[in-house]
Enzyme design. Sequence first.
Site, PDB file in Angstrom:
ATOM      1  N   GLY A  87       0.976  -1.079   0.059  1.00 43.64           N
ATOM      2  CA  GLY A  87      -0.043  -0.023   0.119  1.00 43.64           C
ATOM      3  C   GLY A  87       0.862   1.122   0.096  1.00 43.64           C
ATOM      4  O   GLY A  87       2.101   1.157   0.486  1.00 43.64           O
TER       5      GLY A  87
ATOM      6  N   CYS B  86       5.200  -6.204   1.568  1.00 42.77           N
ATOM      7  CA  CYS B  86       5.618  -5.032   1.560  1.00 42.77           C
ATOM      8  C   CYS B  86       4.924  -4.391   2.949  1.00 42.77           C
ATOM      9  O   CYS B  86       5.285  -4.477   3.952  1.00 42.77           O
ATOM     10  CB  CYS B  86       5.595  -4.213   0.208  1.00 42.77           C
ATOM     11  SG  CYS B  86       6.333  -2.504   0.262  1.00 42.77           S
ATOM     12  N   TYR B  87       3.974  -3.330   2.638  1.00 41.32           N
ATOM     13  CA  TYR B  87       3.407  -2.875   3.570  1.00 41.32           C
ATOM     14  C   TYR B  87       2.420  -3.774   4.256  1.00 41.32           C
ATOM     15  O   TYR B  87       2.522  -3.561   5.683  1.00 41.32           O
ATOM     16  CB  TYR B  87       2.263  -1.474   2.947  1.00 41.32           C
ATOM     17  CG  TYR B  87       1.216  -0.952   3.874  1.00 41.32           C
ATOM     18  CD1 TYR B  87       1.744   0.412   4.413  1.00 41.32           C
ATOM     19  CD2 TYR B  87       0.057  -1.450   4.292  1.00 41.32           C
ATOM     20  CE1 TYR B  87       0.842   0.891   5.289  1.00 41.32           C
ATOM     21  CE2 TYR B  87      -0.673  -0.808   5.196  1.00 41.32           C
ATOM     22  CZ  TYR B  87      -0.392   0.487   5.840  1.00 41.32           C
ATOM     23  OH  TYR B  87      -1.017   1.164   6.637  1.00 41.32           O
TER      24      TYR B  87
ATOM     25  N   HIS C 263       8.133  -7.488  -3.714  1.00 36.16           N
ATOM     26  CA  HIS C 263       6.913  -7.734  -4.293  1.00 36.16           C
ATOM     27  C   HIS C 263       7.037  -9.175  -5.288  1.00 36.16           C
ATOM     28  O   HIS C 263       7.346  -8.964  -6.236  1.00 36.16           O
ATOM     29  CB  HIS C 263       6.322  -6.724  -5.310  1.00 36.16           C
ATOM     30  CG  HIS C 263       5.882  -5.462  -4.623  1.00 36.16           C
ATOM     31  ND1 HIS C 263       4.443  -5.214  -4.061  1.00 36.16           N
ATOM     32  CD2 HIS C 263       6.642  -4.194  -4.107  1.00 36.16           C
ATOM     33  CE1 HIS C 263       4.551  -4.109  -3.410  1.00 36.16           C
ATOM     34  NE2 HIS C 263       5.670  -3.511  -3.366  1.00 36.16           N
TER      35      HIS C 263
ATOM     36  N   GLU D 159       4.779 -10.576  -6.589  1.00 28.49           N
ATOM     37  CA  GLU D 159       3.748 -10.560  -7.720  1.00 28.49           C
ATOM     38  C   GLU D 159       4.041  -9.820  -9.077  1.00 28.49           C
ATOM     39  O   GLU D 159       3.484 -10.100  -9.930  1.00 28.49           O
ATOM     40  CB  GLU D 159       2.352  -9.983  -7.035  1.00 28.49           C
ATOM     41  CG  GLU D 159       2.348  -8.405  -6.903  1.00 28.49           C
ATOM     42  CD  GLU D 159       3.008  -8.133  -5.491  1.00 28.49           C
ATOM     43  OE1 GLU D 159       3.796  -8.792  -4.954  1.00 28.49           O
ATOM     44  OE2 GLU D 159       2.608  -6.940  -5.136  1.00 28.49           O
TER      45      GLU D 159
ATOM     46  N   GLY E 219     -20.203  -7.978 -29.679  1.00 23.83           N
ATOM     47  CA  GLY E 219     -19.260  -8.426 -30.421  1.00 23.83           C
ATOM     48  C   GLY E 219     -17.777  -8.432 -29.738  1.00 23.83           C
ATOM     49  O   GLY E 219     -16.880  -9.062 -30.193  1.00 23.83           O
TER      50      GLY E 219
ATOM     51  N   ASP F  63     -16.076  -9.705 -23.952  1.00 26.60           N
ATOM     52  CA  ASP F  63     -16.799  -9.889 -22.506  1.00 26.60           C
ATOM     53  C   ASP F  63     -18.399 -10.319 -23.016  1.00 26.60           C
ATOM     54  O   ASP F  63     -18.609 -11.578 -22.647  1.00 26.60           O
ATOM     55  CB  ASP F  63     -16.909  -8.926 -21.862  1.00 26.60           C
ATOM     56  CG  ASP F  63     -15.495  -8.374 -21.486  1.00 26.60           C
ATOM     57  OD1 ASP F  63     -14.301  -9.079 -21.910  1.00 26.60           O
ATOM     58  OD2 ASP F  63     -15.146  -7.135 -20.968  1.00 26.60           O
TER      59      ASP F  63
ATOM     60  N   SER G  79     -19.432 -11.332 -25.948  1.00 29.32           N
ATOM     61  CA  SER G  79     -19.443 -12.703 -26.708  1.00 29.32           C
ATOM     62  C   SER G  79     -19.365 -13.912 -25.734  1.00 29.32           C
ATOM     63  O   SER G  79     -20.104 -14.792 -26.126  1.00 29.32           O
ATOM     64  CB  SER G  79     -18.321 -12.684 -27.793  1.00 29.32           C
ATOM     65  OG  SER G  79     -18.536 -11.646 -28.633  1.00 29.32           O
TER      66      SER G  79
ATOM     67  N   LYS H  90     -10.049 -10.337 -17.043  1.00 30.09           N
ATOM     68  CA  LYS H  90     -10.207 -10.402 -18.371  1.00 30.09           C
ATOM     69  C   LYS H  90      -9.366 -11.499 -19.119  1.00 30.09           C
ATOM     70  O   LYS H  90      -9.861 -12.074 -20.027  1.00 30.09           O
ATOM     71  CB  LYS H  90      -9.476  -9.232 -19.166  1.00 30.09           C
ATOM     72  CG  LYS H  90      -9.764  -8.919 -20.590  1.00 30.09           C
ATOM     73  CD  LYS H  90     -10.754  -8.199 -20.820  1.00 30.09           C
ATOM     74  CE  LYS H  90     -11.140  -7.819 -22.418  1.00 30.09           C
ATOM     75  NZ  LYS H  90     -12.192  -7.055 -22.215  1.00 30.09           N
TER      76      LYS H  90
END
Length: 529
Positions: A71, A98-99, A185, A187, A240, A243, A245, A385
């Site tokens: 953070g 981290c934080y 980090h 990630e 179209g 998402d 679709s 996504k």
Amino acid sequence: MSPSLYAVERSTTDSASGHHLVAILDFGSQYTQLIARRVRELEIYCEFFAHDSTPEELTARSVRAIILSGGPASVLQENAPAPHPGIFQMGLPVLGICYGMQLMGRFLGGCVIPSERREFGPARMEVMGASPLLRDLSPEMEIWMSHGDSIQELPPGFQVLGRTENCPIAAIGDERRKIYGVQFHPEVIHTPRGIELLRNFLLNIAEIQPTWTMRSFVRHTIDEVRVRVGKQRVLCALSGGVDSSVLSVLLHRAVGDQLTCVFVDNGLLREGETRHVAETFRGRYHMDLRQVDASERFLRMLDGVEDPEQKRRIIGGEFIRVFEEEAKKVGVVQFLAQGTLYPDVIESRSALGGPSTTIKSHHNVGGLPEIMGLDLLEPLRNLFKDEVRKVGEEMGMPEEIVWRHPFPGPGLAVRIIGPVDAEKLKILREADARVEEEIRRSGLYREIWQAFAVLLPIKTVGVMGDERTYENVIAIRAVTSQDGMTADWVRLPDRVLARISNRIINEVRGVNRVVYDISTKPPSTIEWE
Ligand code: XMP
């Protein structure tokens, strides 16, 4: 507080999803979403929780492990976002990043001090001892640091698991309580083996089963949708794009002919879109697809409008009107399906006041369902996504749809700077089609987040044969991005740029100049309006 006070029933799974659940307490780091995506890559289900969630709230969801995100604040600040102290007494494995690690220093009886200077960027960490967190990662790890404070004195029960030149306490752990903290980090891609650290924590230390696959998601979701919808009808706005679709195909699998999809041609779409949608969803999937050609209506409303936000409002409002009119023709409908994704959910939540500072204004939460008084069906609302794309692949959908670049709701209207008219749309559509064709031909389409043309409101001089011309300028934008929040311009090979430029100038009437946009987001944005 006794460790058993908030004891968790170990055998239960999160009933909402049927998977073991990891809670990420969100302290607002720019990397928080990345933590979730890495966890999901390990086929483990996780969700964000408010940073001050109570043990009761976590227990109610049968959380199996907790990750405290990084953070932007300092734990030494007054009113710094803090977790509920009871979370360390739940007997659950905890990883602080981290934080999140500094919070452990603060809350578990250690001492945190401001560093002399902020440490930001790559570092090498010497792995000390043989902890399960850093199993197979010794003797040294490349890591990514981004912090101001550091732990000076360990909380009781903890050991140092790693150190760097500048940071003598870079990773800590209390193996008995399964509480760990890392100053760096894991990630981000700049910590290349960070995913192994997360795997060690989640699979080995927290003993979580990796069951979160898109195959299981599709199966579960179809069952859930069938139960919820019963014999009622569902309406879905199909654009179209990826998402809507994927959503439509998933719903069609679940409820078949009870689903009606409405596709509104607002006249602001890319070349061939209407035909392609008809071929795919009516032709291939045999869906009840209603296509409405409303392009003239939209163009009339947009006539002379210059302001981008005004364009957005007009297009959004008109879309709702057209959609409602079409919905009435469908008959009695109970549900409206929307392709809301997890980032939309998080953003609308943080916009309501979490510590996260990243707020994006364009998301599709809200709007239609309230107006139409329908129940909302959002089966993709827990997905990122890349997971939606995997769901599409899992269901065998065509690659052109699953990997299609995102396209904004207001379409080409925000890629024509200034007022929109039919002639400008024709020029832009033709130029844009050539950009897409050449990017696909170069083999780079999938690596690129978005690549498109923009029509500028200026004319410049050129020569064609013996004549001077005074014609339009097309700008090309191609960016890489993880989620649209930040973006970098693509270093397209010269030959690709050359082909795009030659083809547009030679084949699109009314254009005599092509330029390439080399701005990053921030401070620029992806779209030009
Ligand atoms: P910007 O231009 O803000 O875009 O960097 C970030 C992402 O959002 C898309 N975008 C929109 N999507 N309605 C949408 O549905 C909009 O008004 C809109 N404006 C931008 C953009 O294409 C990019 O992917």
